[in-house]
Design a protein around this motif. Structure first.
Motif, mmCIF file in Angstrom:
data_model
loop_
_atom_site.group_PDB
_atom_site.id
_atom_site.type_symbol
_atom_site.label_atom_id
_atom_site.label_comp_id
_atom_site.label_asym_id
_atom_site.label_seq_id
_atom_site.Cartn_x
_atom_site.Cartn_y
_atom_site.Cartn_z
ATOM 1 N N PHE A 26 8.118 -66.680 17.521
ATOM 2 C CA PHE A 26 8.245 -67.194 16.159
ATOM 3 C C PHE A 26 9.482 -66.569 15.526
ATOM 4 O O PHE A 26 9.751 -65.373 15.719
ATOM 5 C CB PHE A 26 7.039 -66.800 15.297
ATOM 6 C CG PHE A 26 5.768 -67.521 15.601
ATOM 7 C CD1 PHE A 26 5.431 -68.665 14.910
ATOM 8 C CD2 PHE A 26 4.891 -67.040 16.549
ATOM 9 C CE1 PHE A 26 4.250 -69.321 15.176
ATOM 10 C CE2 PHE A 26 3.708 -67.684 16.835
ATOM 11 C CZ PHE A 26 3.386 -68.839 16.139
ATOM 12 N N SER B 129 11.169 -66.380 11.575
ATOM 13 C CA SER B 129 10.767 -66.699 10.206
ATOM 14 C C SER B 129 11.719 -66.077 9.196
ATOM 15 O O SER B 129 12.246 -64.978 9.399
ATOM 16 C CB SER B 129 9.352 -66.173 9.928
ATOM 17 O OG SER B 129 8.444 -66.612 10.907
ATOM 18 N N ARG C 115 8.386 -69.758 2.810
ATOM 19 C CA ARG C 115 8.589 -69.257 4.166
ATOM 20 C C ARG C 115 8.957 -70.413 5.072
ATOM 21 O O ARG C 115 8.345 -71.487 4.994
ATOM 22 C CB ARG C 115 7.337 -68.558 4.685
ATOM 23 C CG ARG C 115 7.499 -68.015 6.119
ATOM 24 C CD ARG C 115 6.259 -67.274 6.556
ATOM 25 N NE ARG C 115 6.393 -66.708 7.887
ATOM 26 C CZ ARG C 115 6.254 -65.422 8.205
ATOM 27 N NH1 ARG C 115 6.012 -64.544 7.247
ATOM 28 N NH2 ARG C 115 6.361 -65.005 9.453
ATOM 29 N N ASP D 2 9.163 -71.223 9.130
ATOM 30 C CA ASP D 2 8.791 -70.742 10.459
ATOM 31 C C ASP D 2 9.333 -71.681 11.513
ATOM 32 O O ASP D 2 9.357 -72.904 11.327
ATOM 33 C CB ASP D 2 7.269 -70.687 10.605
ATOM 34 C CG ASP D 2 6.682 -69.454 9.954
ATOM 35 O OD1 ASP D 2 7.242 -68.365 10.121
ATOM 36 O OD2 ASP D 2 5.655 -69.585 9.259
ATOM 37 N N SER E 45 8.661 -72.188 15.743
ATOM 38 C CA SER E 45 7.818 -71.726 16.836
ATOM 39 C C SER E 45 8.144 -72.450 18.132
ATOM 40 O O SER E 45 8.366 -73.664 18.148
ATOM 41 C CB SER E 45 6.342 -71.946 16.494
ATOM 42 O OG SER E 45 5.529 -71.680 17.612
#
Length: 991
Positions: A554, A556, A576, A578, A580
């Motif tokens: 991940f 972020s 936020r 993210d 992945s």
């Protein structure tokens, strides 16, 4: 000159008189919550600089002028109390009450330096160390059951190594995990890491419940966040050494299910009525086997022990604080070859190097050994061993066990012998180091870098011994080695500033998380000797090897803005992004956000003077978060392994992949208030609405595609409900350190499916008995039992409506049939899969040095499919085997209202009868203890505190459920290993 000398003489006399009148005041400072002493509390003469601190046993001594009448008592985490000294008395005790506003300073609700609860918009419930410590189980989270409104905690097994299942505010996903995100000192960890740590090392467990507190964790926070903080020392305090030892014994929490088996007289008579055996043949059989065996008493051991020993050292010198601990835990299971032992070490250090730099290092490691009985589920040598007829016995006439020989009549080897000869063991080495560097280049600016690892190394061994007489000289051995490393690196920068009464906190951060799991294994067979039981000694022509590797990562970026006006009106916002590796190339990134507000209404002028209202805070928030709890490669087209095609090597494609697979999204909106009244009553209420969309569901495919299921973003589900927490002081008496404080909390939750996939209005999960139907909660789907026809003894089921059986429940007494069809009679039972009400209640109390804490937990509307009944209530399907006493109520004569049909019919089908109400109330924890008084401790040179306590877990269970254990968290249960009832005692010494 003479007058000056006279004045000086008078002053000297006054000073000597004042010194002569100085007296020594002693006392004890304790916590109102549990009556335990508070070390390090400050005691100060009011309006002076004269003060002292309490020792490890909460005791203090202070020299005070005779005129000193009032004293202030304070400690971090507690409200300051002013006490008046009675005339002629030299003893003054104080009881301090928790101050959540102060406790927040050490409770992390997100990234950064932490916030006071009074200034936190988010909904955060904090459980202190006293809740999780000194419990007779390895699993720290088991002690949280019923302690946090909205958090459902179930422990589904009596295995000493078992973990708990946790759900916050209902079921948020139909396809991915519903477990919250676990953080240990800011580092993401697996729940098993919590099981493998010493619960007595935990300082607080914070449950982050609403969007304002969870959205900053983004992709992983859809199911809430459980933040575990470990203990630390305090700077400039002497070393405190604590030694704890405790012992308990365990038995299954309830044996009602096992005691319901037919005895010899009952079963032999039933088999005569079935025509399986004549009376004469029965008499001959019982003459040969004159026993009435309670197989449950053989299969489950009694009063198995659990030991725990902890040693901790904490304190601080100069600018460095330390906490060191070592622990040993050993718990034996009630089943054969079931046990868990664990050794742990922890070292937490923090040091301020200079006014600008602070560092910290937590080193934690442990090793555990797990022994598991593989005879589970529907194994007739395991949980279904109770089917054995009671006239057979595992012991001969002299009381010697048939161990390694066939049990006469039964024709089988004993379950204990089989378990001993098919061992399974796991050794796990865990390590969880974390460290940080915190730089404050100038006032109010904090730059922090933190890194940590959640890692383990496993070695698993399963075997069938060569000495097993069932397979002589044919031993098998399988061993595997696995290593997991999850790394987290976080960098944040935070700045606090104020403009008049406008206060701001700005935070920005970056985080990187990656994980890798690797394992390899080997197996062999035809081992001839237990003494040479290693892989290389097996048959060279019959060996196998395997290996596996899985990775994820991940990346972020996140930020948060907090604002308050005069510490009365609060706003916060977070965002936020993210990215992945688990998701498709087209959907790897997602953005999550939250906004929230809070109003400390009690500070308003129109409420400030209301003496009966001590506090009133109103809060609300909304925001999004995600769920990524799926496999690491489900978005990719993967191959299962090598194969041969036309004599040439090749690979088999096992999954088609989905490049558009993306985040499961959730939006959660909450509103609530917290209030306290009359300095005695505290109430917290929160309403929430939670909607999950783009769920990560394995969607069924047409088999001609070559694939049965493909992970896809489809479907939506809603949860809405309310959390209520109430506690109040029934009685308090500071002079005797006496108090009684009851509490109760509850969560009421309703779920509803609002969208599915492929245009479906409903979907039945194959083999689960669970139905997803649009507009309905997650429910059970089975044929509906209509009872036994009293005229002819035939079974009856309701005939469902054609076309809408999965939406509408039909129980028309004029539409029944005696012909069973699992598919044709299937319909929505109207019974919900998940309980609508969960919570806990109890009280804390104390008097002088005694204390009593009692915690109940409850669940209402909890249902399970009791698959055990299919085996134990089916004498016509399993003729000859033992059965439950319930089968004796079968139809014999016309007009009889019986539970089961006549003996020509199958007694039990997979229908609604097996869906049982598993609601329960359970006395989860009870602890009664005594802290030795100062008069006794003063007779020793080194002992500062001593506590002796009695403890109990799962002492009482109230339920209508007929299976082994109502707490199991599943839709279908069979052969469950029930929770344990434990009683014991402990001793804690402080030096």
């Amino acid at each position: 000159m003479k007058k000056l000398l006279q004045s000086l003489f008078v002053l000297m006399l006054f000073a000597v008189s004042a010194f002569a009148q100085e007296r020594t005041i002693t006392g004890t400072v304790t916590a109102k919550e549990d009556g335990l002493p508070i070390p390090g509390a400050t005691v100060r003469i009011k309006n002076s600089n004269v003060g002292t601190t309490t020792n490890a046993n909460g005791q203090y001594t202070i020299k005070a002028p005779s005129g000193a009448a009032q004293f202030d008592f304070s400690s971090i985490g507690y409200n300051t109390v002013t006490k008046a000294l009675s005339a002629g008395s030299n003893t003054l005790n104080a009881v301090l009450e928790n101050d959540n506003r102060v406790l927040d300073e050490v409770v992390v609700t997100g990234y950064g330096s932490g916030r006071r609860l009074s200034g936190t918009v988010g909904s955060v419930a904090t459980v202190s160390a006293k809740t999780v410590e000194n419990k007779p189980v390895a699993n720290a989270l088991d002690a949280m059951q019923g302690k946090v409104a909205g958090l459902t905690v179930f422990t589904s097994s009596g295995e000493p190594s078992s973990t708990s299942s946790l759900r916050l505010h209902g079921v948020g996903s139909l396809g991915a995990s519903n477990a919250p995100l676990f953080l240990l000192d800011g580092i993401q960890v697996d729940e098993t890491t919590i099981t493998n740590m010493n619960p007595n090392d935990i300082e607080t467990v914070s449950v982050l419940k609403d969007a304002s507190s969870t959205s900053i964790y983004g992709a992983r926070a859809a199911n809430g966040v459980v933040y575990v903080s470990t203990k630390r020392g305090k700077v400039a305090t002497d070393a405190t050494i604590s030694v704890l030892g405790q012992y308990s014994v365990a038995n299954p929490a309830s044996d009602k299910f096992y005691r319901s088996m037919l005895n010899t007289a009952q079963l032999s008579q039933l088999q005569i009525e079935q025509g399986l055996r004549t009376p004469a043949a029965t008499a001959a059989l019982l003459a040969q086997y004159p026993n009435d065996t309670k197989w449950y008493d053989y299969y489950y051991k009694k009063d198995v022990p659990t030991y725990q020993t902890d040693v901790t050292v904490s304190g601080g010198g100069g600018k460095t604080a330390y906490y060191l601990s070592g622990s040993f835990f050993e718990g034996e299971g009630n089943r054969f070859r079931s046990g868990f032992d664990r050794y742990t070490l922890r070292s937490n250090l923090t040091s301020t190097l200079n006014p600008y730099i602070k560092i910290g290092l937590n080193l934690a490691a442990g090793t555990s050994n797990t022994e598991t009985n593989g005879l589970a589920g529907n194994d007739t040598n395991g949980p279904l061993a109770l089917l054995a007829q009671p006239w057979f016995s595992p012991y001969d006439a002299n009381g010697n066990e048939y161990y390694g020989t066939i049990i006469p009549g039964w024709g089988r080897y004993s379950p204990r012998y089989i378990a001993d000869n098919t061992p399974f063991n796991r050794n796990r080495l865990t390590f969880n180091p974390t460290g940080f560097v915190e730089i404050t280049p100038f006032k109010n600016l904090t730059i922090k870098s933190q890194g940590g690892i959640d890692g383990y190394i496993d070695r698993e061994t399963s075997a069938r011994l060569a000495s097993d007489v069932r397979f002589p000289g044919a031993g098998t051995l399988s061993e595997s080695y696995s290593r997991r490393l999850n790394k987290t690196v976080t960098n944040t920068i935070e700045y606090r500033f104020s403009l008049d009464r406008h206060n701001f906190t700005v935070l920005g951060g970056q985080e990187y998380v990656d994980g890798i799991t690797q394992d390899f294994g080997a197996n062999t067979s035809r081992l001839a000797n237990d003494g040479l039981f290693i892989l290389q000694n097996g048959d060279a022509s019959n060996r196998g090897v395997s290996s596996f590797k899985s990775e994820y990562s991940f990346k972020s970026l996140f930020g948060r803005l907090e604002y308050n006006f005069s510490s009365k009106y609060f706003l916060d916002a977070s965002i936020r992004e993210d990215k992945s590796s688990r998701f498709g190339a087209n959907k790897q990134s997602a953005t999550f956000w939250s906004v929230g507000g809070m109003w400390r209404a009690k500070q308003e002028n129109f409420l400030r003077d209301l003496s009966w209202l001590n506090d009133l805070t109103v809060r609300a928030s909304t925001g999004t978060s995600g769920n990524s709890a799926i496999g690491n490669y489900e978005s990719l087209a993967t191959a299962a392994g090598s194969s041969n095609y036309n004599g040439l090597p090749g690979v088999i494609q096992s999954a088609p992949g989905n490049p558009d697979l993306g985040w499961e999204r959730q939006q959660k909106t909450s509103a609530g208030f917290k209030a306290s009244f009359l300095n005695r009553i505290r109430l917290d209420v929160e309403f929430y609405y939670r909607e999950t969309s783009n769920q990560l569901i394995n969607v069924p495919q047409v088999f001609t595609t070559g694939y049965s299921l493909v992970r896809t973003n489809v479907g939506a589900i809603q949860n809405k409900g309310v959390d209520i927490t109430l506690d109040f002081d029934v009685y308090t008496n500071d002079e005797h350190r006496a108090f009684i404080t009851p509490y109760i909390n509850g969560n009421m939750n309703r779920n509803k499916i609002t969208d599915l996939f492929q245009g479906k209005n409903f979907y039945v999960n194959p083999g689960t008995g669970v139905l997803w139907a649009i507009g309905e909660p997650v429910s059970y789907v089975y044929p509906m039992w209509a009872g036994v026809n009293s005229a002819n003894g035939l079974p009856q089921w309701y005939v469902p409506n054609a076309g809408d059986a999965s939406i509408v429940t039909r129980t028309d007494p004029n539409a029944v049939t005696s012909s069973f069809s699992a598919a044709g009679l299937q319909q929505n039972t109207g019974i919900q899969r998940y309980a609508w009400l969960n919570g806990g209640f109890g009280f804390a109390s104390g008097y002088e040095g005694f204390y009593l804490n009692v915690d109940f937990t409850y669940s209402k509307g909890k249902y399970m499919i009791n698959n055990d009944r299919y085996f134990f209530e089916n004498p016509t399907s399993f003729p000859g085997f033992n059965q439950s006493t319930t089968v004796l109520d079968y139809w014999k004569t016309p007009g009889q209202n019986a539970t089961f049909p006549n003996l020509t019919q199958q007694f039990t089908q997979f229908d609604s009868r097996l869906i049982e109400d598993a609601s329960f109330i359970r006395l989860k924890n009870l602890q009664f203890g005594y802290n030795l008084p100062k008069s006794i401790l003063d007779k020793t040179k080194a002992l500062k505190g001593a506590k002796l306590f009695f403890l109990a877990r799962n002492l009482l269970t109230f339920t209508e459920y007929t299976g082994p254990d109502p707490e199991i968290d599943t839709n279908v249960t069979l052969g469950a290993y029930p929770n344990t009832r434990q009683v014991g005692f402990g001793l804690q010494l402080t030096f």
